[in-house]
Design a protein around this motif. Structure first.
Motif, PDB file in Angstrom:
ATOM      1  N   THR A 174       0.835  -1.191   0.000  1.00 15.02           N
ATOM      2  CA  THR A 174       0.000   0.000   0.000  1.00 15.02           C
ATOM      3  C   THR A 174       0.869   1.241   0.000  1.00 15.02           C
ATOM      4  O   THR A 174       1.954   1.270   0.571  1.00 15.02           O
ATOM      5  N   GLY A 175       0.395   2.313  -0.652  1.00 18.28           N
ATOM      6  CA  GLY A 175       1.113   3.574  -0.647  1.00 18.28           C
ATOM      7  C   GLY A 175       0.996   4.255   0.700  1.00 18.28           C
ATOM      8  O   GLY A 175       0.138   3.912   1.520  1.00 18.28           O
ATOM      9  N   HIS A 176       1.868   5.250   0.933  1.00 11.94           N
ATOM     10  CA  HIS A 176       1.847   5.878   2.249  1.00 11.94           C
ATOM     11  C   HIS A 176       0.552   6.643   2.477  1.00 11.94           C
ATOM     12  O   HIS A 176       0.127   6.817   3.619  1.00 11.94           O
ATOM     13  N   GLU A 177      -0.118   7.098   1.400  1.00 12.88           N
ATOM     14  CA  GLU A 177      -1.389   7.791   1.582  1.00 12.88           C
ATOM     15  C   GLU A 177      -2.431   6.867   2.205  1.00 12.88           C
ATOM     16  O   GLU A 177      -3.151   7.250   3.136  1.00 12.88           O
ATOM     17  N   LYS A 178      -2.525   5.641   1.710  1.00  9.94           N
ATOM     18  CA  LYS A 178      -3.481   4.698   2.280  1.00  9.94           C
ATOM     19  C   LYS A 178      -3.107   4.348   3.711  1.00  9.94           C
ATOM     20  O   LYS A 178      -3.967   4.269   4.600  1.00  9.94           O
ATOM     21  N   ARG A 179      -1.812   4.142   3.958  1.00  9.76           N
ATOM     22  CA  ARG A 179      -1.370   3.845   5.323  1.00  9.76           C
ATOM     23  C   ARG A 179      -1.685   5.008   6.263  1.00  9.76           C
ATOM     24  O   ARG A 179      -2.086   4.812   7.407  1.00  9.76           O
ATOM     25  N   SER A 180      -1.499   6.233   5.759  1.00  9.17           N
ATOM     26  CA  SER A 180      -1.786   7.413   6.577  1.00  9.17           C
ATOM     27  C   SER A 180      -3.254   7.448   6.976  1.00  9.17           C
ATOM     28  O   SER A 180      -3.597   7.724   8.138  1.00  9.17           O
ATOM     29  N   ALA A 181      -4.144   7.164   6.021  1.00  6.23           N
ATOM     30  CA  ALA A 181      -5.581   7.172   6.313  1.00  6.23           C
ATOM     31  C   ALA A 181      -5.939   6.118   7.344  1.00  6.23           C
ATOM     32  O   ALA A 181      -6.762   6.350   8.243  1.00  6.23           O
ATOM     33  N   GLU A 182      -5.305   4.938   7.270  1.00  5.47           N
ATOM     34  CA  GLU A 182      -5.611   3.871   8.214  1.00  5.47           C
ATOM     35  C   GLU A 182      -5.115   4.206   9.620  1.00  5.47           C
ATOM     36  O   GLU A 182      -5.810   3.965  10.613  1.00  5.47           O
ATOM     37  N   LEU A 183      -3.915   4.759   9.710  1.00  3.36           N
ATOM     38  CA  LEU A 183      -3.393   5.156  11.019  1.00  3.36           C
ATOM     39  C   LEU A 183      -4.207   6.305  11.606  1.00  3.36           C
ATOM     40  O   LEU A 183      -4.387   6.397  12.832  1.00  3.36           O
ATOM     41  N   LEU A 184      -4.700   7.176  10.742  1.00  8.11           N
ATOM     42  CA  LEU A 184      -5.526   8.294  11.190  1.00  8.11           C
ATOM     43  C   LEU A 184      -6.753   7.807  11.947  1.00  8.11           C
ATOM     44  O   LEU A 184      -7.162   8.403  12.952  1.00  8.11           O
ATOM     45  N   HIS A 185      -7.353   6.709  11.490  1.00  5.18           N
ATOM     46  CA  HIS A 185      -8.543   6.181  12.153  1.00  5.18           C
ATOM     47  C   HIS A 185      -8.270   5.880  13.625  1.00  5.18           C
ATOM     48  O   HIS A 185      -9.103   6.163  14.499  1.00  5.18           O
ATOM     49  N   ALA A 186      -7.113   5.306  13.895  1.00  6.29           N
ATOM     50  CA  ALA A 186      -6.776   4.957  15.278  1.00  6.29           C
ATOM     51  C   ALA A 186      -6.647   6.207  16.138  1.00  6.29           C
ATOM     52  O   ALA A 186      -7.105   6.237  17.284  1.00  6.29           O
ATOM     53  N   VAL A 187      -6.013   7.244  15.601  1.00  2.58           N
ATOM     54  CA  VAL A 187      -5.859   8.498  16.349  1.00  2.58           C
ATOM     55  C   VAL A 187      -7.224   9.102  16.656  1.00  2.58           C
ATOM     56  O   VAL A 187      -7.508   9.509  17.789  1.00  2.58           O
ATOM     57  N   CYS A 188      -8.079   9.153  15.642  1.00  2.00           N
ATOM     58  CA  CYS A 188      -9.389   9.781  15.822  1.00  2.00           C
ATOM     59  C   CYS A 188     -10.271   8.997  16.788  1.00  2.00           C
ATOM     60  O   CYS A 188     -11.033   9.582  17.565  1.00  2.00           O
ATOM     61  N   ASP A 189     -10.171   7.683  16.748  1.00  2.00           N
ATOM     62  CA  ASP A 189     -10.928   6.862  17.699  1.00  2.00           C
ATOM     63  C   ASP A 189     -10.419   7.081  19.123  1.00  2.00           C
ATOM     64  O   ASP A 189     -11.201   7.178  20.075  1.00  2.00           O
ATOM     65  N   ARG A 190      -9.110   7.163  19.257  1.00  2.00           N
ATOM     66  CA  ARG A 190      -8.504   7.278  20.593  1.00  2.00           C
ATOM     67  C   ARG A 190      -8.910   8.576  21.272  1.00  2.00           C
ATOM     68  O   ARG A 190      -9.225   8.590  22.463  1.00  2.00           O
ATOM     69  N   TRP A 191      -8.903   9.687  20.519  1.00  3.45           N
ATOM     70  CA  TRP A 191      -9.154  10.986  21.127  1.00  3.45           C
ATOM     71  C   TRP A 191     -10.508  11.565  20.746  1.00  3.45           C
ATOM     72  O   TRP A 191     -10.772  12.724  20.977  1.00  3.45           O
ATOM     73  N   ARG A 192     -11.363  10.731  20.158  1.00  4.33           N
ATOM     74  CA  ARG A 192     -12.750  11.124  19.862  1.00  4.33           C
ATOM     75  C   ARG A 192     -12.806  12.436  19.081  1.00  4.33           C
ATOM     76  O   ARG A 192     -13.498  13.389  19.466  1.00  4.33           O
ATOM     77  N   VAL A 193     -12.078  12.454  17.998  1.00  5.11           N
ATOM     78  CA  VAL A 193     -12.027  13.633  17.143  1.00  5.11           C
ATOM     79  C   VAL A 193     -13.385  13.833  16.475  1.00  5.11           C
ATOM     80  O   VAL A 193     -13.991  12.867  16.005  1.00  5.11           O
ATOM     81  N   PRO A 194     -13.896  15.056  16.423  1.00  2.00           N
ATOM     82  CA  PRO A 194     -15.201  15.296  15.792  1.00  2.00           C
ATOM     83  C   PRO A 194     -15.252  14.793  14.357  1.00  2.00           C
ATOM     84  O   PRO A 194     -14.248  14.795  13.640  1.00  2.00           O
TER      85      PRO A 194
END
Length: 422
Positions: free
Chosen positions: A281-301
């Motif tokens: 996978t390209g880094h853009e796809k990896r970035s989007a997947e890692l982003l999900h974890a951050v947003c779930d952890r800190w309940r990002v709007p």
């Protein structure tokens, strides 16, 4: 009963900055006295009252003692015998532990403090002059949210340094696991406020220096030392690049969602280990997947999260959009949901522009992709989709075939304005 102006209003006035809010402290009063004078009680965790005319908040002097883990794990003591100095001692930073009599404040809210007559038991004025963020007492360690507040103040007052003893205390708190007790909503609140400060990169500099960034945002912390690109700009450190992008977004006065997207867009850089994500996978796809974890952890709007996801996934395609033909451009617009959310797409392009300019020597480089893609969107959105759909239906098209007809019409419109083959 004595009332004082305390905290940020006084600090900002002494710094010559605009004053937005007034924080009032009442010493020597009981809740019953406050209500008898028409004040409305609103405090849940400690006694706070609304002024009967101005509706500004007035807090009774109090002391606090840590009694359990977490943000609410404090025993509060508020009574007429709590002194002004005892109340100031519980505050986070010396620059926020200064007070002046309320009678110095004019009816319109303006005031001119006499520096020599301020209540300043912890030398906050000296630290303002020396541009230092310093904790008041060792009680600072009882509330790990204060680590985030110090980092946020560093982003606001970008010519201030953190006192060495305060940085050492924050490192001790992180090492003791204090940041593990932080409540998600408070973390996001402080991060969001810090992102909106004048120089948000300094918040992350402070969090990284004390070790808190590795706990709160390990996905960001690990990017220092990762080359920005193996083929292009291998000399650029991704962590440094992110901070430049973030500060560029602040200079452009970008909204919160754009600034968060600028922070998150390159999380996938260097994460090619199979244990993390698939190598293909390209880094853009990896970035989007890692982003999900951050947003779930800190309940990002949701709105902030969605914009960041589009930017993480598509910023490479936006950068390369000058090489795309008309069908590829329309597919890019569709993936970004630009037809339904054109305002959000404009923010996606702003984040991408900040990304492009977030390298030394590129700060003032033009970014034609932004205006070009906005023009492409205008052309494609100008297609009369209702008329196209009716024509397609008359020829026997249904469902997906109608959608394909609209897609082709948009491609033709884009080809016409870009002089690209359709």
């Amino acid at each position: 009963m004595k009332t004082y102006l305390v905290g940020g209003a006084l600090r900002d006035r002494l710094l010559g900055r605009p004053v937005s809010d007034h924080d009032w402290l009442v010493v020597g009063a009981t809740p019953e006295e406050m209500t008898s004078r028409g004040y409305l009680p609103v405090g849940r965790d400690f006694p706070v009252f609304l002024h009967p005319q101005t509706r500004e908040e007035y807090a009774l002097a109090r002391t606090e003692r840590k009694s359990a883990p977490g943000y609410r794990g404090f025993t509060v003591h508020a009574s007429p015998d709590v002194t002004l100095e005892q109340d100031l001692a519980r505050r986070d930073l010396t620059v926020n532990a200064i007070a002046m009599p309320a009678e110095w404040v004019q009816p319109d809210g303006s005031f001119e403090p006499d520096p020599d007559k301020l209540a300043d038991p912890f030398h906050g004025r000296r630290d303002l002059e020396q541009r230092v963020l310093r904790h008041v007492t060792d009680a600072f360690r009882e509330d790990p949210v204060r680590i985030l507040r110090v980092a946020r103040f560093a982003a606001r007052f970008d010519d201030f340094s953190v006192a060495p003893e305060t940085m050492a205390l924050m490192r001790e708190m992180v090492a003791a696991g204090e940041t593990g007790a932080l409540v998600a909503e408070r973390v996001w609140q402080e991060l969001a406020r810090g992102l909106m400060e004048t120089r948000p990169s300094r918040m992350f500099d402070v969090l990284r220096a004390c070790g808190a960034l590795a706990v709160l945002l390990p996905e960001v912390d690990r990017l220092w030392g990762v080359p920005q690109s193996a083929e292009h700009h291998p000399e650029v450190d991704t962590g440094v690049h992110l901070m430049m992008v973030l500060d560029t977004s602040a200079r452009r006065q970008a909204p919160l969602a754009v600034r968060f997207a600028c922070l998150m867009h390159d999380l996938g850089k260097g994460t090619t280990e199979p244990a993390l994500l698939p190598r293909h996978t390209g880094h853009e796809k990896r970035s989007a997947e890692l982003l999900h974890a951050v947003c779930d952890r800190w309940r990002v709007p949701v709105d902030v999260r969605e914009l960041a996801e589009v930017v993480a996934r598509e910023h490479g395609n936006v950068h390369a959009s000058g090489e795309l033909d008309a069908p590829e451009l329309v597919r890019l617009l569709e993936r970004c949901d630009a037809f339904r959310k054109p305002a959000r797409f404009a923010e996606v392009l702003l984040a991408c522009e900040c990304d492009s300019r977030g390298r030394l020597g590129f700060e003032d480089q033009p970014y034609p992709q932004r205006e070009r893609l906005l023009a492409v969107l205008r052309a494609a959105a100008g297609v009369a989709t209702d008329a196209v759909a009716r024509t397609a239906q008359q020829s026997g098209a249904t469902g997906p075939q109608i959608g394909e007809a609209i897609h082709r019409a948009r491609v033709e419109a884009v080809a016409a304005v870009t002089a690209l083959p359709g």
